[in-house]
Design an enzyme around this catalytic site. Structure first.
Site, PDB file in Angstrom:
ATOM      1  N   LEU A 158       0.836  -1.201   0.000  1.00  0.00           N
ATOM      2  CA  LEU A 158       0.000   0.000   0.000  1.00  0.00           C
ATOM      3  C   LEU A 158       0.869   1.248   0.000  1.00  0.00           C
ATOM      4  O   LEU A 158       1.661   1.453   0.920  1.00  0.00           O
ATOM      5  CB  LEU A 158      -0.913   0.008   1.230  1.00  0.00           C
ATOM      6  CG  LEU A 158      -1.886  -1.168   1.346  1.00  0.00           C
ATOM      7  CD1 LEU A 158      -2.395  -1.305   2.779  1.00  0.00           C
ATOM      8  CD2 LEU A 158      -3.042  -0.990   0.381  1.00  0.00           C
ATOM      9  N   THR A 159       0.717   2.075  -1.019  1.00  0.00           N
ATOM     10  CA  THR A 159       1.466   3.323  -1.083  1.00  0.00           C
ATOM     11  C   THR A 159       1.080   4.221   0.092  1.00  0.00           C
ATOM     12  O   THR A 159      -0.096   4.422   0.363  1.00  0.00           O
ATOM     13  CB  THR A 159       1.186   4.046  -2.407  1.00  0.00           C
ATOM     14  OG1 THR A 159       1.551   3.189  -3.487  1.00  0.00           O
ATOM     15  CG2 THR A 159       1.971   5.336  -2.497  1.00  0.00           C
TER      16      THR A 159
ATOM     17  N   GLN B  91       8.210  -4.938  -2.981  1.00  0.00           N
ATOM     18  CA  GLN B  91       7.627  -4.711  -4.303  1.00  0.00           C
ATOM     19  C   GLN B  91       8.334  -3.548  -4.983  1.00  0.00           C
ATOM     20  O   GLN B  91       8.552  -2.505  -4.373  1.00  0.00           O
ATOM     21  CB  GLN B  91       6.131  -4.412  -4.214  1.00  0.00           C
ATOM     22  CG  GLN B  91       5.465  -4.353  -5.594  1.00  0.00           C
ATOM     23  CD  GLN B  91       4.013  -3.946  -5.545  1.00  0.00           C
ATOM     24  OE1 GLN B  91       3.703  -2.790  -5.259  1.00  0.00           O
ATOM     25  NE2 GLN B  91       3.111  -4.885  -5.812  1.00  0.00           N
TER      26      GLN B  91
ATOM     27  N   CYS C  19       0.189  -0.733 -11.098  1.00  0.00           N
ATOM     28  CA  CYS C  19       0.044   0.615 -10.547  1.00  0.00           C
ATOM     29  C   CYS C  19      -0.587   1.529 -11.588  1.00  0.00           C
ATOM     30  O   CYS C  19      -0.059   1.681 -12.693  1.00  0.00           O
ATOM     31  CB  CYS C  19       1.398   1.166 -10.115  1.00  0.00           C
ATOM     32  SG  CYS C  19       1.298   2.824  -9.399  1.00  0.00           S
TER      33      CYS C  19
ATOM     34  N   ASN D 120      -7.314 -10.249  -5.523  1.00  0.00           N
ATOM     35  CA  ASN D 120      -7.265  -8.977  -4.800  1.00  0.00           C
ATOM     36  C   ASN D 120      -8.425  -8.090  -5.249  1.00  0.00           C
ATOM     37  O   ASN D 120      -8.691  -7.969  -6.435  1.00  0.00           O
ATOM     38  CB  ASN D 120      -5.914  -8.291  -5.070  1.00  0.00           C
ATOM     39  CG  ASN D 120      -5.832  -6.883  -4.515  1.00  0.00           C
ATOM     40  OD1 ASN D 120      -5.301  -5.996  -5.168  1.00  0.00           O
ATOM     41  ND2 ASN D 120      -6.339  -6.653  -3.321  1.00  0.00           N
TER      42      ASN D 120
ATOM     43  N   ARG E 135      -7.531  -1.919   0.942  1.00  0.00           N
ATOM     44  CA  ARG E 135      -8.234  -0.858   1.677  1.00  0.00           C
ATOM     45  C   ARG E 135      -8.977  -1.398   2.893  1.00  0.00           C
ATOM     46  O   ARG E 135      -9.079  -0.721   3.920  1.00  0.00           O
ATOM     47  CB  ARG E 135      -9.224  -0.158   0.746  1.00  0.00           C
ATOM     48  CG  ARG E 135      -8.600   0.675  -0.357  1.00  0.00           C
ATOM     49  CD  ARG E 135      -9.672   1.231  -1.274  1.00  0.00           C
ATOM     50  NE  ARG E 135     -10.454   0.170  -1.897  1.00  0.00           N
ATOM     51  CZ  ARG E 135     -11.696   0.312  -2.361  1.00  0.00           C
ATOM     52  NH1 ARG E 135     -12.308   1.477  -2.262  1.00  0.00           N
ATOM     53  NH2 ARG E 135     -12.332  -0.699  -2.930  1.00  0.00           N
TER      54      ARG E 135
END
EC number: 1.3.1.89
Length: 737
Positions: free
Chosen positions: A333-334, A407, A439, A577, A602
């Site tokens: 998660l960014t 990643q 992405c 996912n 999320r």
């Protein structure tokens, strides 16, 4: 910063800030800087069951009122007694958030601040060019004295030219703000590890310092330790080199500053990558020549096979990995997937974790920010849970497995391949190296990386093959999307290519060596505007199963496969996912979509205990006190990871607020009319079962700052925070000053 000297007034319910006034909830109730907030909460008790009574049409269970449910689709079904507006106004008060913005830059085709007509538009979506202020002491303390006793400083390399303070007493009195009184004034880092890596800069330093008197009458300030709490492998209190001051107890994969400096000066050799890339260039030219000939496909393949030259290197035998229904995966998660958050999720039951996505080129350039993302907590380097019920690789050794993988993404094969070699060489605790091919953010996509690789399958395959060749024992995996555009889905063909190789070269090249593929059930174009397509994920899962069987037959009919190019004994794992928000979602996907495991994104930020629910197999109605305890843990874990000094503490504050920007969206299941909850349902304006629950649901970011002050003390006067993704409430607040 708003003043806290305000009269006590009831906290307004969630959503009322937009409907009535812009005054934050915490401005209406005084919150002290104590470790436990002064808001009292009634103990959680089972909800009393009402006696059966004749029901009107409106009072019937929602399961019996499908028409009403359809009318309210997309709105969280909150019980009437908790709504603060009439049911007819529910949709108007529902919070709107932009999760696309939370991933990075603008969505495809997004326009600037002005529309086509040149008129300025209302701000919406992501807050770009966000600033957080500058966090620094009033006077800087020199590193030569930052961790040493008062009379025993180390040599200052700047000598007389040094403009930092060398007087510890003056620094403590004038150079920084006073110690904080949260956590009872005791340093959370010292209390856990027996020493504090922030030294004299710690904002709790009075709890781990003392003044000793020498025989000559001189009094010296010294830092204290608790030997009973210090682990043998812990970093020393005084760093051997001042540059290594970022070493923290319990943190692994910390790369030496000398390595990063050598990378930045291009003094690190990539022998394996250079050999492989030289061969790959010749092989690509050979393939190009043959495929431009006017021949049948079979003839071209035969000509290519006749002139094919084996690569100079073969992959090393890979460490075996495992994915199963007992190993829920935390997504990379960014921003949100930082070390403290991953540590919290592992504590709650996440079995596999990934770093935030790093860019390959900055890694090769030795940039500190990207190498910092590669760090892991000690809880992440332990083996994942392993209780298999089906057929697994007999060579799999759970004791050699670990939870943490990294990643990366890259736009060119040479970057991906050299990055893989570098990571495998300098990071001793890696489960896998995952290549991000999904992405969606513009900056990454337009560079040719991320989801742009979905439309470049040949380049992607070359990346995976090369990474697998140079990564030593570390397996290589990939994360993809269904495709770039909604009308052109490419994942099925791409999965086949990752499992078996391109049809025209697999006979001579074998499988690329991809150990696992994760498929996000959305396209780049779709982003989060629609639900994840689990039917498509199920189709791909069935294909992967057939490909694994096909790989066995290819080994029998073509040639004996090189075991080193077949991770996991020739089986490629497949992970789904998208939109997993409960144990019901998780097991539904594992059992019906037939994926090996499910990656949670999320859903884990909104309710980190989703992993606990998966382990328990039931919903957990967490009380507001329990949820606030997770916020407290995040604050403590942040200080352990980033420091308890001014810089580390406000770094923790910034990422805690990023966490709260999702965490506040959780709607307690005790407030819902029916289950299961849906992550994409927007909550209308509602009040909680007590004041603390209402506060935690506030979508006003000023309230989030006040919550952070419960555990991190008052925010500095110049501290700034804007939510990464805006909603209507944020716009109203900004418009009203």
């Amino acid at each position: 910063m708003e003043s806290q000297e305000t009269a006590k007034r009831p906290i307004e319910p969630n959503g009322a800030v937009a409907a009535q006034d812009a005054e934050p909830a915490t401005k209406r109730v005084k919150l002290d800087d104590a470790p436990v907030p002064q808001i009292q909460e009634e103990p959680s008790q089972p909800q009393p069951q009402p006696q059966p009574q004749p029901q009107t049409e409106d009072e019937k269970p929602t399961e019996q009122r499908q028409d009403d449910r359809d009318k309210r689709r997309g709105i969280a079904p909150i019980k009437k007694e908790y709504l603060v507006v009439p049911p007819s106004q529910v949709a108007k008060t529902a919070e709107v958030v932009d999760d696309d913005a939370a991933e990075g830059r603008t969505a495809p085709g997004a326009e600037g601040a002005a529309g086509k007509d040149g008129k300025k538009k209302r701000p919406k979506g992501q807050n770009k060019e966000r600033e957080f202020g500058i966090f620094a002491d009033a006077q800087r303390l020199c590193n030569s004295v930052a961790w040493t006793p008062e009379f025993s400083p180390r040599h200052c390399k700047h000598g007389e030219r040094c403009n930092a303070l060398h007087d510890i007493r003056k620094y403590l009195k004038e150079g920084r703000r006073p110690d904080l009184n949260v956590f009872g004034g005791k340093c959370p880092v010292w209390e856990t590890h027996g020493k504090c890596s922030s030294g004299w800069r710690c904002l709790f330093v009075e709890s781990h310092m003392k003044e000793i008197e020498h025989e000559d009458g001189r009094k010296e300030l010294v830092l204290t330790e608790d030997p009973t709490k210090i682990k043998p492998e812990a970093a020393p209190l005084v760093p051997p080199e001042e540059e290594s001051m970022d070493a923290r107890a319990g943190v692994y994969n910390v790369v030496a500053p000398a390595v990063k400096l050598a990378l930045s000066r291009k003094k690190i050799q990539h022998e394996k990558s250079d050999q492989y890339l030289k061969w790959m260039a010749k092989d690509s030219e050979l393939a190009r020549i043959h495929y431009h000939k006017q021949k049948d496909d079979d003839d071209v393949a035969k000509d290519y096979a006749a002139q094919y030259v084996e690569p100079p290197l073969k992959p090393s035998e890979k460490r075996r990995i495992y994915f199963g229904r007992e190993t829920p995966v935390l997504a990379p998660l960014t921003t949100q997937g930082n070390l403290p958050f991953r540590r919290l999720c592992v504590e709650l039951g996440a079995e596999i974790t990934y770093s935030e996505m790093a860019l390959g080129l900055p890694l090769l350039q030795g940039q500190k920010a990207d190498w910092t993302l590669m760090r892991a907590h000690e809880s992440e380097i332990t083996p994942p849970r392993y209780t298999p019920t089906g057929i697994v690789d007999p060579a799999y050794d759970n004791s050699k497995d670990l939870k943490f993988g990294v990643q990366i993404t890259a736009h060119a094969p040479w970057i991906a391949i050299k990055s893989a070699e570098t990571l495998a060489r300098y990071l001793p605790h890696l489960r896998v190296i995952d290549l991000n091919c999904g992405c969606p953010i513009d900056m990454v996509y337009k560079s040719g990386a991320g989801s742009a690789l979905l439309d470049a399958p040949s380049k992607l395959e070359r990346m995976i093959r090369g990474m697998n060749t140079v990564s030593g024992e570390v397996p290589v995996t990939a994360k993809i999307r269904m495709g770039v555009r909604d009308n052109h889905l490419t994942a099925q063909k791409l999965v086949e290519r990752l499992a078996l190789g391109a049809p025209d070269i697999r006979a001579v090249s074998g499988a690329p060596g991809c150990a696992a593929v994760t498929l996000h059930g959305r396209t780049r174009q779709q982003r989060y505007t629609k639900a994840a397509d689990w039917s498509y994920i199920a189709e791909c899962a069935a294909l992967v199963k057939s490909f694994n069987e096909k790989a066995d037959s290819l080994q029998d009919t073509i040639r004996e496969a090189d075991e080193r190019s077949l991770p996991n004994g020739g089986r490629m794992y497949f992970v789904g996912n998208g939109d997993c928000y409960s144990h019901v979602d998780y097991f539904n996907h594992v059992d019906n979509a037939k994926v090996d495991s499910v990656m949670v994104g999320r859903g884990a930020i909104i309710k980190p205990w989703i992993f606990e629910e998966i382990s328990a197999g039931q919903y957990l109605d967490k009380s507001a006190t329990e949820r606030l305890a997770y916020v407290e843990k995040f604050a403590k874990y942040g200080m352990e990871a980033w420091g308890s000094d001014e810089l580390g503490l406000n770094y923790t504050r910034r990422f805690l607020l990023e966490f709260l920007s999702f965490f506040h969206r959780y709607v307690p299941i005790g407030l819902l009319e029916y289950l299961p909850p849906a992550m994409n349902d927007r909550p209308p304006a509602y009040k909680g079962r007590n004041e603390l629950e209402t506060l935690l649901a506030s979508k006003n970011y000023l309230d989030w700052i006040k919550i952070s002050e419960m555990f991190l003390g008052p925010a500095p006067p110049n501290f700034k925070f804007q939510p990464k993704h805006k909603s209507n409430a944020y716009e109203n607040i900004e418009a009203e000053g």
